[in-house]
Design a protein around this motif. Structure first.
Motif, PDB file in Angstrom:
ATOM      1  N   THR A  31       0.834  -1.198   0.000  1.00 33.85           N
ATOM      2  CA  THR A  31       0.000   0.000   0.000  1.00 33.85           C
ATOM      3  C   THR A  31       0.871   1.251   0.000  1.00 33.85           C
ATOM      4  O   THR A  31       1.778   1.390   0.826  1.00 33.85           O
ATOM      5  N   TYR A  32       0.620   2.125  -0.970  1.00 29.71           N
ATOM      6  CA  TYR A  32       1.375   3.367  -1.101  1.00 29.71           C
ATOM      7  C   TYR A  32       0.458   4.561  -0.862  1.00 29.71           C
ATOM      8  O   TYR A  32      -0.771   4.460  -1.005  1.00 29.71           O
ATOM      9  N   GLU A  33       1.070   5.675  -0.552  1.00 27.89           N
ATOM     10  CA  GLU A  33       0.359   6.951  -0.508  1.00 27.89           C
ATOM     11  C   GLU A  33       1.002   7.873  -1.528  1.00 27.89           C
ATOM     12  O   GLU A  33       2.200   8.151  -1.460  1.00 27.89           O
TER      13      GLU A  33
ATOM     14  N   HIS B 154      -1.994  12.299  -2.495  1.00 33.87           N
ATOM     15  CA  HIS B 154      -2.171  11.657  -1.185  1.00 33.87           C
ATOM     16  C   HIS B 154      -3.254  10.578  -1.207  1.00 33.87           C
ATOM     17  O   HIS B 154      -3.904  10.317  -0.193  1.00 33.87           O
ATOM     18  N   THR B 155      -3.437   9.961  -2.354  1.00 30.59           N
ATOM     19  CA  THR B 155      -4.367   8.845  -2.458  1.00 30.59           C
ATOM     20  C   THR B 155      -3.648   7.556  -2.074  1.00 30.59           C
ATOM     21  O   THR B 155      -2.541   7.296  -2.542  1.00 30.59           O
ATOM     22  N   LYS B 156      -4.285   6.749  -1.213  1.00 26.77           N
ATOM     23  CA  LYS B 156      -3.713   5.459  -0.839  1.00 26.77           C
ATOM     24  C   LYS B 156      -4.188   4.405  -1.823  1.00 26.77           C
ATOM     25  O   LYS B 156      -5.386   4.321  -2.146  1.00 26.77           O
TER      26      LYS B 156
ATOM     27  N   CYS C  34      -0.628   5.412  -9.322  1.00 23.89           N
ATOM     28  CA  CYS C  34      -1.764   5.991  -8.620  1.00 23.89           C
ATOM     29  C   CYS C  34      -2.980   6.013  -9.550  1.00 23.89           C
ATOM     30  O   CYS C  34      -2.890   6.527 -10.671  1.00 23.89           O
TER      31      CYS C  34
END
Length: 330
Positions: free
Chosen positions: A37-39, A44-46, A52
């Motif tokens: 899981t990235y941000e 700033h979307t996870k 993204c």
């Protein structure tokens, strides 16, 4: 040492060749999605995955490095993405299979064919003509200083000999020019007669040569398309692609031309005639891998296509000379 063993040992060489052929036929495999899981650093979307879903930024952006800076620099000309280097590698080692993968839908994995064609054409011109660094002017004083060291008597003698030879050559050239050419006349059986077709042909050749020099990429592309027309009539129902479209074959030929350009550029950089010969051979290799015909059958189709193109070019030249001749009459 291990690489040398694979070359000298027959069994290991066969194993390596078998593995290489398997790699050639294997389509490009896209890296699996990451389950981390990235941000996103931008919006700033996870998310989970490589990009993204909201803004499209890569997951592992990280800090800047020399490699990333180089890719950004190359991206100014549209060649900073990884597909360019992958396309160069596959066009050199598995051109026909790569072209087939591209036409089957793997277009994001490879660099666009026409964009690569124009980039390679531009780079080829740079390699062939070189880059002028302005060093010739700096060497002129040194050459002049060396020439001044020649003894005056020897220099005078050489100048006299050169003048005599140059005078004789110029007189001979003038005589030949007066004998064979006089504006719009040529000598036939000792008499001067008008030859407008001769000058029309020379004018047409001059125009075509000027177009070729000013627009080398367009000229090469038109020549390639001219060659594709008769060849497509022979190979439109190939073993690998029975329902091959002309648009698909045109794209395949552009990629094949890119393969030739890559090896030609390497041959010019290394001044190697062998690599330039390999460049011609790779055209045949790419078409063989792509179409699936036997070697003799494909060679026969190529020879017939070249003969047809030569007839077409001769007809175009005759038409161009006739049109230029009509203009000279008016």
């Amino acid at each position: 040492m291990k690489a040398l063993k694979y070359i000298t040992n027959k069994e290991k060489r066969q194993v390596w060749l078998r593995a290489f052929r398997m790699w050639q036929r294997r389509p490009y495999e896209v890296a699996p999605l990451s389950d981390v899981t990235y941000e996103c650093a931008s919006c700033h979307t996870k998310f989970q995955g490589n990009y993204c879903p909201r803004c499209g930024q890569a997951a592992g952006v990280g800090r800047f490095s020399f490699r990333k800076a180089l890719l950004l620099f190359l991206d100014v000309w549209g060649i900073g993405n990884r597909s360019m280097f992958r396309s160069l590698r596959d066009l050199m080692l598995r051109p026909g299979y790569m072209i087939r993968d591209y036409l089957r839908g793997m277009q994001s994995a490879y660099f666009p064919p026409f964009k690569m064609f124009f980039l390679l054409t531009a780079f080829s011109l740079i390699v062939e003509r070189g880059i002028d660094l302005g060093l010739e002017s700096s060497t002129e004083p040194a050459r002049a200083e060396q020439s001044m060291q020649t003894p005056l008597d020897s220099l005078q003698q050489n100048l006299d000999e050169v003048a005599m030879q140059a005078g004789a050559s110029i007189d001979s050239l003038r005589e030949d020019a007066r004998q064979y050419t006089d504006d719009r006349h040529i000598t036939v059986n000792g008499e001067k007669v008008e030859s407008p077709m001769y000058y029309a042909g020379a004018k047409f050749a001059k125009i075509m040569n000027a177009l070729r020099k000013k627009n080398p990429a367009i000229f090469a592309l038109l020549t390639l398309m001219m060659f594709s027309l008769p060849l497509y009539l022979f190979i439109r129902r190939s073993p690998n692609i029975p329902d091959l479209r002309y648009s698909e074959f045109a794209v395949a030929l552009v990629y094949t031309s890119n393969t030739f350009s890559i090896y030609s550029i390497i041959g010019n950089l290394l001044s190697s005639e062998i690599i330039k010969l390999i460049a011609l051979l790779m055209i045949f290799v790419a078409l063989k891998q792509f179409l699936g015909y036997s070697k003799l059958r494909l060679l026969g189709y190529i020879i017939l296509s070249v003969l047809i193109v030569m007839v077409i070019i001769a007809a175009i030249m005759a038409l161009g000379i006739y049109i230029a001749w009509q203009f000279t009459k008016t």
